[in-house]
Write a protein that holds these residues in place. Structure first.
Motif, PDB file in Angstrom:
ATOM      1  N   THR B  41      -4.108  11.648  14.328  1.00  0.00           N
ATOM      2  CA  THR B  41      -3.419  10.893  13.404  1.00  0.00           C
ATOM      3  C   THR B  41      -2.087  12.034  13.757  1.00  0.00           C
ATOM      4  O   THR B  41      -1.805  13.408  12.626  1.00  0.00           O
ATOM      5  N   ALA B  42      -0.916  11.669  13.834  1.00  0.00           N
ATOM      6  CA  ALA B  42       0.671  12.134  13.590  1.00  0.00           C
ATOM      7  C   ALA B  42       0.697  12.249  12.315  1.00  0.00           C
ATOM      8  O   ALA B  42       0.557  11.202  11.875  1.00  0.00           O
ATOM      9  N   PRO B  43       1.554  12.664  12.032  1.00  0.00           N
ATOM     10  CA  PRO B  43       2.084  12.629  10.315  1.00  0.00           C
ATOM     11  C   PRO B  43       3.193  11.676  10.702  1.00  0.00           C
ATOM     12  O   PRO B  43       4.468  11.616  10.407  1.00  0.00           O
ATOM     13  N   SER B  44       2.734  10.207  10.262  1.00  0.00           N
ATOM     14  CA  SER B  44       3.712   9.550  10.040  1.00  0.00           C
ATOM     15  C   SER B  44       4.913   9.160   9.262  1.00  0.00           C
ATOM     16  O   SER B  44       4.976   9.874   8.673  1.00  0.00           O
ATOM     17  N   ASP B  45       6.272   9.115  10.035  1.00  0.00           N
ATOM     18  CA  ASP B  45       7.510   8.893   8.577  1.00  0.00           C
ATOM     19  C   ASP B  45       6.998   8.050   7.913  1.00  0.00           C
ATOM     20  O   ASP B  45       6.618   6.954   7.077  1.00  0.00           O
ATOM     21  N   GLN B  46       7.211   8.428   6.339  1.00  0.00           N
ATOM     22  CA  GLN B  46       6.555   8.402   5.419  1.00  0.00           C
ATOM     23  C   GLN B  46       7.461   7.501   4.784  1.00  0.00           C
ATOM     24  O   GLN B  46       7.133   6.182   4.327  1.00  0.00           O
ATOM     25  N   MET B  47       8.833   7.131   4.736  1.00  0.00           N
ATOM     26  CA  MET B  47       9.239   6.360   4.665  1.00  0.00           C
ATOM     27  C   MET B  47       9.291   4.550   5.445  1.00  0.00           C
ATOM     28  O   MET B  47       9.060   3.811   4.902  1.00  0.00           O
ATOM     29  N   GLN B  49       6.278   3.951   7.236  1.00  0.00           N
ATOM     30  CA  GLN B  49       5.308   3.738   6.274  1.00  0.00           C
ATOM     31  C   GLN B  49       5.569   2.922   5.278  1.00  0.00           C
ATOM     32  O   GLN B  49       4.489   1.583   4.910  1.00  0.00           O
ATOM     33  N   ILE B  50       5.807   3.270   4.380  1.00  0.00           N
ATOM     34  CA  ILE B  50       5.274   2.712   3.090  1.00  0.00           C
ATOM     35  C   ILE B  50       6.669   1.949   3.164  1.00  0.00           C
ATOM     36  O   ILE B  50       5.808   0.369   2.253  1.00  0.00           O
ATOM     37  N   GLN B  53       3.948  -0.621   5.002  1.00  0.00           N
ATOM     38  CA  GLN B  53       3.502  -1.476   3.469  1.00  0.00           C
ATOM     39  C   GLN B  53       3.394  -2.418   2.964  1.00  0.00           C
ATOM     40  O   GLN B  53       3.764  -3.052   2.020  1.00  0.00           O
ATOM     41  N   MET B  54       4.928  -2.199   2.374  1.00  0.00           N
ATOM     42  CA  MET B  54       5.533  -2.965   1.234  1.00  0.00           C
ATOM     43  C   MET B  54       5.697  -4.448   1.684  1.00  0.00           C
ATOM     44  O   MET B  54       5.667  -5.569   1.253  1.00  0.00           O
ATOM     45  N   GLY B  93      14.791  -3.856   1.315  1.00  0.00           N
ATOM     46  CA  GLY B  93      14.155  -2.677   0.656  1.00  0.00           C
ATOM     47  C   GLY B  93      14.548  -1.668  -0.205  1.00  0.00           C
ATOM     48  O   GLY B  93      13.875  -1.173  -0.843  1.00  0.00           O
ATOM     49  N   ARG B  94      15.662  -2.585  -0.807  1.00  0.00           N
ATOM     50  CA  ARG B  94      16.712  -1.798  -1.547  1.00  0.00           C
ATOM     51  C   ARG B  94      16.802  -2.240  -2.463  1.00  0.00           C
ATOM     52  O   ARG B  94      17.477  -3.652  -2.151  1.00  0.00           O
ATOM     53  N   ILE B 115       1.935  -0.888  -4.475  1.00  0.00           N
ATOM     54  CA  ILE B 115       2.244   0.830  -4.148  1.00  0.00           C
ATOM     55  C   ILE B 115       2.198   2.012  -4.851  1.00  0.00           C
ATOM     56  O   ILE B 115       1.399   2.766  -4.671  1.00  0.00           O
ATOM     57  N   HIS B 116       1.879   1.979  -6.463  1.00  0.00           N
ATOM     58  CA  HIS B 116       1.643   3.188  -7.233  1.00  0.00           C
ATOM     59  C   HIS B 116      -0.301   2.780  -8.071  1.00  0.00           C
ATOM     60  O   HIS B 116      -0.466   3.606  -8.298  1.00  0.00           O
TER      61      HIS B 116
END
Lengths: 357, 172
Positions: B41-47, B49-50, B53-54, B93-94, B115-116
């Protein structure tokens, strides 16, 4: 208020220095390149940056500048108006990890305070009003926390942060809310990559609510086998717990890398020795070389040095080569903007000079 | 050395250990990526991904948990300080300002739990505390109102607002 253009020339001073995270000292520095902690903070009485107009952005930077004016940190601080910089200078700061890529490419008035020793930087008007980050060479999270906590305490005495009893420090994105903290450790894992164990590590870390990302270069591709491990969640755990969450797992990853190196040395030392020597040879003799190939070869050489297969090079010098061969750094060293073909020629020239003396 | 799959130079050299005896593979960047991606699995771009998910959690929570009308009502809720609606937030998203956490507390609580895994902050807190922060955040609303008052030539109201602003600012 800092004027556009002011202090820009001083950026070149940084070029002659070796920033904190490249020192190549500190615990486990053969595998752990650097440790980093960042805090996201917002002033209570302004909209978040995305809704802040130019006048508000200006007021925010003025507030932060005033807060830092008499601080014990200020003599060492270089304030830089990032929106007034050339594209090359912005890339230069991104490569040195003093600003984020998003901040470099962003819009509107934005300022960064750079510690001249590059131990920390404070971005103003990133996604949040303040992004404070502290860098340390090697695996060294506790001193990083101590310094960033001091910086944060100092700023907090002069500013009122947005804070909520339930949600903690309030941020523009709910993914950062709570402590506003991200703890990251950058690791060099060439043997883990060669033995294809990265997948296993990724999956293990995911379960621990940790994130792994490739470092250097665009997107997520891990250039030069550098990976960054950081916490995914920021709320519901104290700062100390988050530091422990990341810090506790790093020795296990280091162990993976050491075992993989041992395995390669035992199973195929000739192949490994051949690989790192060829990498060294290409870097010493190439006439034109891309940033990508350089990173890839330097990664082999870095491992070769730590395994005693190559002599005459040390960790700090190698770490520096990773940085100085990045596209913006090559151009800053030459003192001119270059296209990709010319950069490759200059990069090769620079590497020959550095590696043949 | 050439890539095993094309004529470009091989810049990635992979030792495959899965078969027991090490096998050397040589690829250009593109084919190395292809090869590694097939088993890893390639390291997915964190943001990204989040963010995904959000969006996913939000949609699930809102659509499954609430009737369409309720969702519409929540979406139209706006923050009286900065003026953004919950719909705006869902698309951007902001958030718009610190008071959004107050204005959209109910919606954000379930999102933050997703999320947390927690909804209660633990750890450092500013010495000035949450109340002082909330009072200062009121300045966002008051500054907006004073601007409106001046534009509408409601000078008496503007003067009252100015006093309120001054009071909060002087409190620190």
């Amino acid at each position: 208020m800092l004027q556009e253009g002011e202090n820009v020339v001083k950026l070149d001073d940084l070029l002659a220095r070796r920033g904190e995270w490249l020192r190549g000292e500190g615990p486990e520095s053969d595998i752990v390149m650097s440790s980093r902690i960042r805090l996201a903070r917002n002033l209570a009485d302004f909209p978040f940056v995305r809704l802040a107009g130019e006048a508000e952005r200006r007021q925010i930077t003025e507030r932060v500048q005033a807060a830092l004016a008499d601080s014990p940190f200020s003599p060492e601080l270089l304030p830089v108006r990032v929106d007034a910089l050339s594209e090359l200078d912005r890339h230069f700061l991104v490569e040195r990890q003093l600003i984020s890529r998003e901040f470099g490419e962003g819009q509107g008035l934005r300022l960064v305070f750079i510690d001249r020793q590059e131990r920390f930087s404070i971005m103003v008007n990133e996604e949040d009003h303040l992004r404070i980050q502290v860098m340390r060479s090697g695996l060294d999270l506790e001193p990083a926390w101590k310094l960033i906590n001091e910086l944060d305490d100092y700023l907090e005495r002069h500013l009122t942060y947005a804070f909520d009893e339930q949600f903690g420090y309030l941020t523009a994105c709910p993914t950062n809310v709570g402590t506003g903290m991200r703890v990251s450790v950058m690791l060099h894992l060439p043997a883990v990559v060669i033995t294809r164990q990265m997948d296993q590590i990724f999956r293990g870390l995911e379960k621990l609510e940790l994130v792994v990302r490739g470092l250097f270069g665009e997107g997520s591709q891990a250039m030069g086998d550098f990976y960054q491990v950081s916490n995914q969640i920021s709320l519901g755990r104290s700062e100390q717990e988050l530091i422990a969450k990341v810090g506790d797992v790093i020795p296990r990853i280091i162990e993976y890398e050491r075992k993989a190196r041992e395995f390669l040395m035992n199973e195929s030392q000739e192949n490994l020795h051949d690989r790192v020597s060829r990498a060294h040879g290409i870097l010493k003799t190439a006439q034109t070389i891309s940033s990508e190939e350089t990173m890839h070869l330097l990664s082999s050489v870095r491992m070769g040095v730590h395994l005693g297969l190559i002599s005459g090079l040390d960790t700090p010098a190698l770490n520096e080569l990773f940085l100085l061969t990045q596209p913006a750094h090559v151009q800053k060293l030459v003192g001119a903007e270059l296209d990709s073909a010319d950069r490759n020629i200059e990069r090769a020239r620079f590497l020959r000079k550095r590696l043949n003396t | 050395m050439k890539c095993q799959k094309c004529d470009r130079p091989a810049t990635y050299h992979i030792t495959e250990l899965a078969s027991g005896t090490p096998v050397e593979l040589h690829f250009c960047e593109e084919h190395a990526r292809e090869y590694l991606a097939s088993g890893q699995t390639a390291p997915s771009d964190q943001m990204t991904q989040i963010a995904e998910q959000m969006a996913e959690h939000l949609v699930k929570h809102m659509v499954v948990g609430k009737a369409a009308e309720e969702l519409k009502r929540l979406d139209q809720q706006t923050c009286p300080y900065c003026g953004i609606s919950f719909h705006d937030f869902r698309h951007q998203g902001r958030l718009g300002c610190p008071n959004d956490y107050q204005a959209f507390r109910e919606q954000l609580e379930s999102l933050i739990l997703n999320i947390h895994g927690e909804t209660q902050h633990k750890g450092k807190r500013p010495s000035k505390g949450a109340e002082a922060a909330a009072r200062r955040t009121e300045l966002i609303r008051l500054r907006r109102e004073i601007k409106e008052a001046v534009e509408n030539e409601e000078y008496e109201r503007a003067s009252q607002l100015r006093d309120q602003i001054r009071e909060i600012e002087e409190a620190g």
